[in-house]
Design an enzyme around this catalytic site. Structure first.
Site, PDB file in Angstrom:
ATOM      1  N   SER A 119     111.168  24.390 -23.015  1.00 31.67           N
ATOM      2  CA  SER A 119     110.525  23.612 -24.084  1.00 31.67           C
ATOM      3  C   SER A 119     109.339  22.869 -23.487  1.00 31.67           C
ATOM      4  O   SER A 119     109.358  22.498 -22.299  1.00 31.67           O
ATOM      5  CB  SER A 119     111.510  22.591 -24.662  1.00 31.67           C
ATOM      6  OG  SER A 119     110.833  21.676 -25.512  1.00 31.67           O
TER       7      SER A 119
ATOM      8  N   TYR B 168     117.437  15.791 -23.222  1.00 34.51           N
ATOM      9  CA  TYR B 168     117.051  17.164 -23.602  1.00 34.51           C
ATOM     10  C   TYR B 168     115.856  17.629 -22.776  1.00 34.51           C
ATOM     11  O   TYR B 168     115.851  18.736 -22.226  1.00 34.51           O
ATOM     12  CB  TYR B 168     116.712  17.186 -25.093  1.00 34.51           C
ATOM     13  CG  TYR B 168     116.070  18.471 -25.585  1.00 34.51           C
ATOM     14  CD1 TYR B 168     116.843  19.600 -25.851  1.00 34.51           C
ATOM     15  CD2 TYR B 168     114.690  18.556 -25.796  1.00 34.51           C
ATOM     16  CE1 TYR B 168     116.257  20.776 -26.311  1.00 34.51           C
ATOM     17  CE2 TYR B 168     114.103  19.720 -26.252  1.00 34.51           C
ATOM     18  CZ  TYR B 168     114.889  20.828 -26.507  1.00 34.51           C
ATOM     19  OH  TYR B 168     114.303  21.997 -26.953  1.00 34.51           O
TER      20      TYR B 168
HETATM   21  P1  NAP Z   1     118.367  26.195 -33.982  1.00 30.32           P
HETATM   22  O1  NAP Z   1     117.587  26.649 -35.165  1.00 30.32           O
HETATM   23  O2  NAP Z   1     119.108  24.911 -34.028  1.00 30.32           O
HETATM   24  O3  NAP Z   1     119.364  27.385 -33.560  1.00 30.32           O
HETATM   25  C1  NAP Z   1     120.168  27.185 -32.438  1.00 30.32           C
HETATM   26  C2  NAP Z   1     120.927  28.450 -32.154  1.00 30.32           C
HETATM   27  O4  NAP Z   1     121.692  28.233 -30.962  1.00 30.32           O
HETATM   28  C3  NAP Z   1     121.908  28.818 -33.235  1.00 30.32           C
HETATM   29  O5  NAP Z   1     121.986  30.220 -33.292  1.00 30.32           O
HETATM   30  C4  NAP Z   1     123.213  28.213 -32.731  1.00 30.32           C
HETATM   31  O6  NAP Z   1     124.365  28.895 -33.158  1.00 30.32           O
HETATM   32  C5  NAP Z   1     123.059  28.432 -31.261  1.00 30.32           C
HETATM   33  N1  NAP Z   1     123.859  27.511 -30.459  1.00 30.32           N
HETATM   34  C6  NAP Z   1     123.816  26.151 -30.438  1.00 30.32           C
HETATM   35  N2  NAP Z   1     124.703  25.686 -29.559  1.00 30.32           N
HETATM   36  C7  NAP Z   1     125.326  26.762 -29.032  1.00 30.32           C
HETATM   37  C8  NAP Z   1     126.356  26.925 -28.096  1.00 30.32           C
HETATM   38  N3  NAP Z   1     126.935  25.887 -27.496  1.00 30.32           N
HETATM   39  N4  NAP Z   1     126.763  28.195 -27.789  1.00 30.32           N
HETATM   40  C9  NAP Z   1     126.196  29.272 -28.386  1.00 30.32           C
HETATM   41  N5  NAP Z   1     125.214  29.168 -29.295  1.00 30.32           N
HETATM   42  C10 NAP Z   1     124.797  27.930 -29.614  1.00 30.32           C
HETATM   43  O7  NAP Z   1     117.436  26.078 -32.689  1.00 30.32           O
HETATM   44  P2  NAP Z   1     116.005  26.721 -32.315  1.00 30.32           P
HETATM   45  O8  NAP Z   1     114.974  25.747 -32.702  1.00 30.32           O
HETATM   46  O9  NAP Z   1     115.932  28.117 -32.762  1.00 30.32           O
HETATM   47  O10 NAP Z   1     116.119  26.624 -30.731  1.00 30.32           O
HETATM   48  C11 NAP Z   1     116.375  27.744 -29.910  1.00 30.32           C
HETATM   49  C12 NAP Z   1     115.957  27.371 -28.496  1.00 30.32           C
HETATM   50  O11 NAP Z   1     114.575  26.999 -28.490  1.00 30.32           O
HETATM   51  C13 NAP Z   1     116.719  26.170 -27.922  1.00 30.32           C
HETATM   52  O12 NAP Z   1     116.980  26.391 -26.560  1.00 30.32           O
HETATM   53  C14 NAP Z   1     115.735  25.026 -28.098  1.00 30.32           C
HETATM   54  O13 NAP Z   1     115.951  24.008 -27.166  1.00 30.32           O
HETATM   55  C15 NAP Z   1     114.430  25.750 -27.860  1.00 30.32           C
HETATM   56  N6  NAP Z   1     113.255  25.052 -28.404  1.00 30.32           N
HETATM   57  C16 NAP Z   1     113.129  24.831 -29.738  1.00 30.32           C
HETATM   58  C17 NAP Z   1     112.003  24.154 -30.208  1.00 30.32           C
HETATM   59  C18 NAP Z   1     111.785  23.861 -31.664  1.00 30.32           C
HETATM   60  O14 NAP Z   1     110.832  23.117 -31.987  1.00 30.32           O
HETATM   61  N7  NAP Z   1     112.591  24.379 -32.572  1.00 30.32           N
HETATM   62  C19 NAP Z   1     111.034  23.722 -29.304  1.00 30.32           C
HETATM   63  C20 NAP Z   1     111.213  23.963 -27.953  1.00 30.32           C
HETATM   64  C21 NAP Z   1     112.320  24.635 -27.516  1.00 30.32           C
HETATM   65  P3  NAP Z   1     125.087  28.529 -34.580  1.00 30.32           P
HETATM   66  O15 NAP Z   1     124.191  29.154 -35.627  1.00 30.32           O
HETATM   67  O16 NAP Z   1     126.413  29.157 -34.507  1.00 30.32           O
HETATM   68  O17 NAP Z   1     125.117  27.046 -34.681  1.00 30.32           O
END
Ligand code: NAP
Length: 250
Positions: A145, A159
């Protein structure tokens, strides 16, 4: 029986992971879609892939639990019999708190899911893909991130620190397995429109931060997925240990 490569996407049920899963299937990967609790969302991703003629399975498992990680990889072995790529995408935030307000339990879970989970999944992947273990090579993409660089002060510094660990892990592991046919890279997404922000209690975060982003808008999961798919592909055959910002300039 198909000889198409197999990709495991942790947290493939929603957001960036779902976009990676769908995009990878379009490029010919067979996809293992891991999820923690949102079974219906994971089933929807699998159904969309199958509906377009691809192959996918949903695998439940919490990457914050070591035994679940073993079970996830065992399920991949059983169903596909091979592994060619891993996207360490599953990650969590928590509610907005200053560091001096955080509980030990919160910090421990943050690091367990985001850091230990990614390292343990990468270890399982290396055991299957590295030539040292008789594997045919492969690629790992870790989802970091921009928080790793920006620090997330007054939001979630734990985080941000977990993602800085992912950056360092990417550099170290990439060098450890570079001569064994395994490439390891990372993406640093900026502010991306997903459910993540609501899970941290800030459902409007992406829209509210838009004026501070040089491109004046949040990114989409598909824009992050495109960069992940590049790093997984043969087009990135000489790219390892790279950390690519996908952040609209922020
Ligand atoms: P999201 O929409 O909240 O989706 C999270 C995903 O991770 C879901 O599929 C969830 O599964 C799964 N998950 C959460 N905890 C888990 C666990 N303990 N074991 C297995 N699966 C788990 O998040 P996102 O925004 O797509 O984020 C994905 C990645 O990108 C993360 O690493 C996040 O830190 C990174 N990121 C996101 C952003 C942003 O702005 N969105 C920015 C920088 C980095 P369920 O559906 O079953 O809950």
């Amino acid at each position: 029986m198909s000889d198409a490569p197999v990709l495991l996407v942790t947290g493939g049920s929603r957001g960036i992971g779902a976009a990676v899963s769908l995009g990878a299937a379009r490029q010919g990967w067979r996809v293992a879609v891991n999820y923690a609790s949102a079974k219906a969302a994971a089933d929807d991703v699998v159904a969309a892939i199958k509906g377009a003629g691809g192959e996918a399975i949903a695998i439940q498992g919490d990457v914050g639990i070591a035994a679940d990680i073993s079970a996830i990889f065992a399920a991949v072995d059983k169903h596909f019999g091979r592994l060619d790529g891993l996207v360490n995408n599953a990650g969590i935030v928590a509610t907005v708190e200053r560091v001096d307000e955080m509980s030990p339990e919160r910090i421990e879970r943050m690091l367990r899911v985001n850091v230990a989970g990614s390292i343990l999944c990468a270890a399982e992947a290396v055991r299957r893909m590295s030539s040292r273990h008789g594997g045919k090579g492969g690629a790992i993409v870790n989802i970091s991130s921009m928080a790793a660089v920006l620090g997330s002060a007054s939001q979630y510094v734990d985080y941000a620190a977990s993602k800085a660990a992912i950056d360092t892990f990417t550099i170290g592991l990439s060098r450890e397995v570079a001569a064994e046919g395994v490439r390891v890279n990372a993406i640093r997404p900026g502010v991306i429109e997903t459910d993540l922000h609501a899970s941290g209690g800030l459902p409007d975060r992406a829209r509210e931060l838009a004026p501070m982003i040089p491109m004046k808008r949040p990114g989409t999961p598909a824009e992050v997925a495109d960069a992940v798919l590049y790093l997984l592909s043969p087009a990135a055959s000489y790219v390892t240990g790279a950390i690519l910002n996908v952040s609209g300039g922020r």
